[in-house]
Write an enzyme that holds these catalytic residues in place. Sequence first.
Site, PDB file in Angstrom:
ATOM      1  N   GLU A  34      92.299  83.152 106.696  1.00 39.70           N
ATOM      2  CA  GLU A  34      91.822  81.672 106.619  1.00 39.70           C
ATOM      3  C   GLU A  34      91.593  81.189 104.969  1.00 39.70           C
ATOM      4  OE1 GLU A  34      89.638  79.616 110.234  1.00 39.70           O
ATOM      5  OE2 GLU A  34      88.487  81.009 109.284  1.00 39.70           O
ATOM      6  N   CYS A  73      91.858  63.909 110.387  1.00 36.33           N
ATOM      7  CA  CYS A  73      91.857  62.656 109.305  1.00 36.33           C
ATOM      8  C   CYS A  73      90.532  62.100 109.490  1.00 36.33           C
ATOM      9  CB  CYS A  73      92.957  61.697 109.623  1.00 36.33           C
ATOM     10  SG  CYS A  73      94.701  62.642 109.688  1.00 36.33           S
ATOM     11  N   TRP A  90      95.451  64.322 106.728  1.00 32.21           N
ATOM     12  CA  TRP A  90      95.740  65.602 106.662  1.00 32.21           C
ATOM     13  C   TRP A  90      97.550  65.638 107.216  1.00 32.21           C
ATOM     14  CZ3 TRP A  90      96.996  69.294 110.761  1.00 32.21           C
ATOM     15  CH2 TRP A  90      96.980  70.675 110.428  1.00 32.21           C
ATOM     16  N   LYS A 127      88.891  85.343 109.356  1.00 34.01           N
ATOM     17  CA  LYS A 127      88.258  84.811 108.035  1.00 34.01           C
ATOM     18  C   LYS A 127      89.111  85.120 106.871  1.00 34.01           C
ATOM     19  CE  LYS A 127      84.966  82.713 109.683  1.00 34.01           C
ATOM     20  NZ  LYS A 127      85.935  81.897 110.616  1.00 34.01           N
ATOM     21  N   GLU A 132      87.729  88.052 114.556  1.00 31.91           N
ATOM     22  CA  GLU A 132      87.096  87.006 113.895  1.00 31.91           C
ATOM     23  C   GLU A 132      87.187  87.282 112.253  1.00 31.91           C
ATOM     24  OE1 GLU A 132      84.535  83.774 112.420  1.00 31.91           O
ATOM     25  OE2 GLU A 132      86.368  84.172 113.813  1.00 31.91           O
ATOM     26  N   HIS A 169      99.489 101.909 119.875  1.00 30.98           N
ATOM     27  CA  HIS A 169     100.509 101.277 120.413  1.00 30.98           C
ATOM     28  C   HIS A 169     101.187 100.150 119.481  1.00 30.98           C
ATOM     29  CE1 HIS A 169      99.240 103.011 124.164  1.00 30.98           C
ATOM     30  NE2 HIS A 169      98.114 103.050 123.854  1.00 30.98           N
ATOM     31  N   LYS A 208      88.965  70.822 109.408  1.00 32.39           N
ATOM     32  CA  LYS A 208      87.809  71.198 110.064  1.00 32.39           C
ATOM     33  C   LYS A 208      87.812  70.933 111.392  1.00 32.39           C
ATOM     34  CE  LYS A 208      83.485  73.094 110.204  1.00 32.39           C
ATOM     35  NZ  LYS A 208      83.355  74.396 110.124  1.00 32.39           N
ATOM     36  N   ASN A 238      94.449  58.225 112.711  1.00 35.24           N
ATOM     37  CA  ASN A 238      94.237  59.667 113.096  1.00 35.24           C
ATOM     38  C   ASN A 238      94.865  60.064 114.256  1.00 35.24           C
ATOM     39  OD1 ASN A 238      93.257  62.303 113.154  1.00 35.24           O
ATOM     40  ND2 ASN A 238      91.084  61.855 113.566  1.00 35.24           N
ATOM     41  N   GLY A 239      95.511  61.273 114.521  1.00 34.92           N
ATOM     42  CA  GLY A 239      96.483  61.870 115.572  1.00 34.92           C
ATOM     43  C   GLY A 239      97.814  61.909 115.604  1.00 34.92           C
ATOM     44  N   ARG A 265      86.289  67.544 106.689  1.00 36.81           N
ATOM     45  CA  ARG A 265      87.205  67.815 107.780  1.00 36.81           C
ATOM     46  C   ARG A 265      88.494  68.268 107.113  1.00 36.81           C
ATOM     47  NH1 ARG A 265      87.670  63.615 112.111  1.00 36.81           N
ATOM     48  NH2 ARG A 265      85.359  63.115 112.436  1.00 36.81           N
TER      49      ARG A 265
END
Length: 609
Positions: free
Chosen positions: A488, A2, A74, A485, A481, A504, A604, A98-99, A27
């Site tokens: 995301e 936020c 958010w 990506k 990664e 496996h 973010k 925020n939090g 963010r």
Amino acid sequence: MCGIVGIAGTADVAPTILSALKRLEYRGYDSAGIATLAGGHIERRRSPGKLSNLDAVLHTHPLPGRTGIGHTRWATHGAPTENNAHPHATESVAIVHNGIIENFRELRAELAAKGCRFESETDSEVCAHLVTDYLRQGLSPKDAALAASRRLTGAYSLAMIFREHDNLLIGARKGAPLAVGYGEKEGYLGSDAFALAPLTNRVAYLEDGDVVVVNGPDIAIYDGEGRPANREVKISSASTNLVDKGGKRHFMAKEIAEQPEVIGHTLSHYLDPARLSISLADEKLTGALRNAERLTVSACGTAFYAGLIGKYWFEKLARLHVEADVASELRYRDPVYPKNGVALFISQSGETADTLAALRDAKAQGQITLAVVNVPESSIAREADIVLPTFAGPEIGVASTKAFTCQLATLAALAIHAGRIRGHLSAADEKKLCAALLEVPRHIVEFLKQEPAMEVLGQELSRARDALYLARGVNFPIALEGALKLKEISYVHAEGYAAGEMKHGPIALIDEHVPVVVIAPHDATFEKTVSNMQETMARGGKVLLISDAKGIASLGADVWATITVPDADPFLSPLLYAVPVQLLAYYAAVAKGTDVDQPRNLAKSVTVE
């Protein structure tokens, strides 16, 4: 996560607050709002969705007032609706938060029993009612804020305005960051210095438990006990310019293209090109690495994958035992830290809540703490014993690209330095590796010429429902990664595996509809990776091979498609192979029409656990 902006000003502040909130859009958020003091009343404008929606509301219903607070939210508690959007208000106070307030249910029940009526589903609204309850008991705004903050369990940064106190802002912080801006005629609060950069470059950061009283330009900070506290006022280096897309369609595309430049900037900080040596003169850092019994590496998400690559480098070059764990797990497994231990924490924003908490735990247990961060004014940078900055510049896209490769450049330099001072790397080897590092920007520039072909492959990948990424050795984290990506930003389900683990379990997923991205530079593990790739193809797997010219020449005819990465020292391969997996994900997302820079449900800077 936020964003918070507050101004105790000299003219109508809503337009300025809206502009500052736009600087925090990177963010991630799903609703926004502004509250001001106007005509002896608290007035609010709120809207779900983008700031353009709030801008339209303000255009239709302007918001006067020279004291105000703004917020981009958010969602954590309650859907992104107007009622759940901040600021939350009572007849006496409006707050932005925020939090996460962990004990909000108990507080809500207590306040409801006193007759408080709640309008939202959020945890944040209890803060407004709690402060109001203390005001009714006769406390001053400062004392009410202190009393309320002592009741809150969890992480928070708060900014408040009060109906009966024009030109007054009060802020409080525990866990989540909050910056205080000093102006000549005004005072400011913000989530970070970047939000406040057009307003002031004189910034102080609250510490946990602090409460700040902003009366226009007159600012007083108090600690959790209500005692005056001196917090250093720093000259912020945050840019006053809004970051633009540089002619690209998305910030992510711009940030991928910037990697040669920013990696070069980062390497220039750590590497002496004339002597081909690492130039880290910090005696505390050198002593810590020389004497370390173990290096503990921790981070979240993409930064953790950078740390995993660092693990391979530190163990190979410095023969230093490394443990790596995600920050959200590290402190909860009650780790056993050695006496002469070093703990390394990696974060783009420097505000990642789990990483910051893990750093504090390691520090409390006697570890020397290192921080690899992109924001030098951040909480992690301020609390670590030693800071190793990256120089990626502002990264706006939620999916990290240039920050990741700058983290890798920093870790590579640090691993070479550790190898030298621990006696496991010769001067000749250091020169060779430094020379190879200096070639990285040129190699990436060369590779980016293939972008049109990458777009075609990304379009193909976008049609899949599932995808697998396979690699071995130091590039195994690049497989992780690459899969992250793709998930995301394109929302295609993908998983990364060490290629040897395919038999496996993951091999059960292989068929002609599941593309398999194989990352296989022609290094010591090439033949083993090829063996796993052949097993995939024998079961109808659709293989996209990413390799160098030698690898492509030996196997390219057998696979669905190939991507050729410039030949380079195998030590560098993660820095180079990161770029094609970024581009694959980017073009898959573009083909699917998703919100590339602000993918759904993601933020973010994750400032709550």
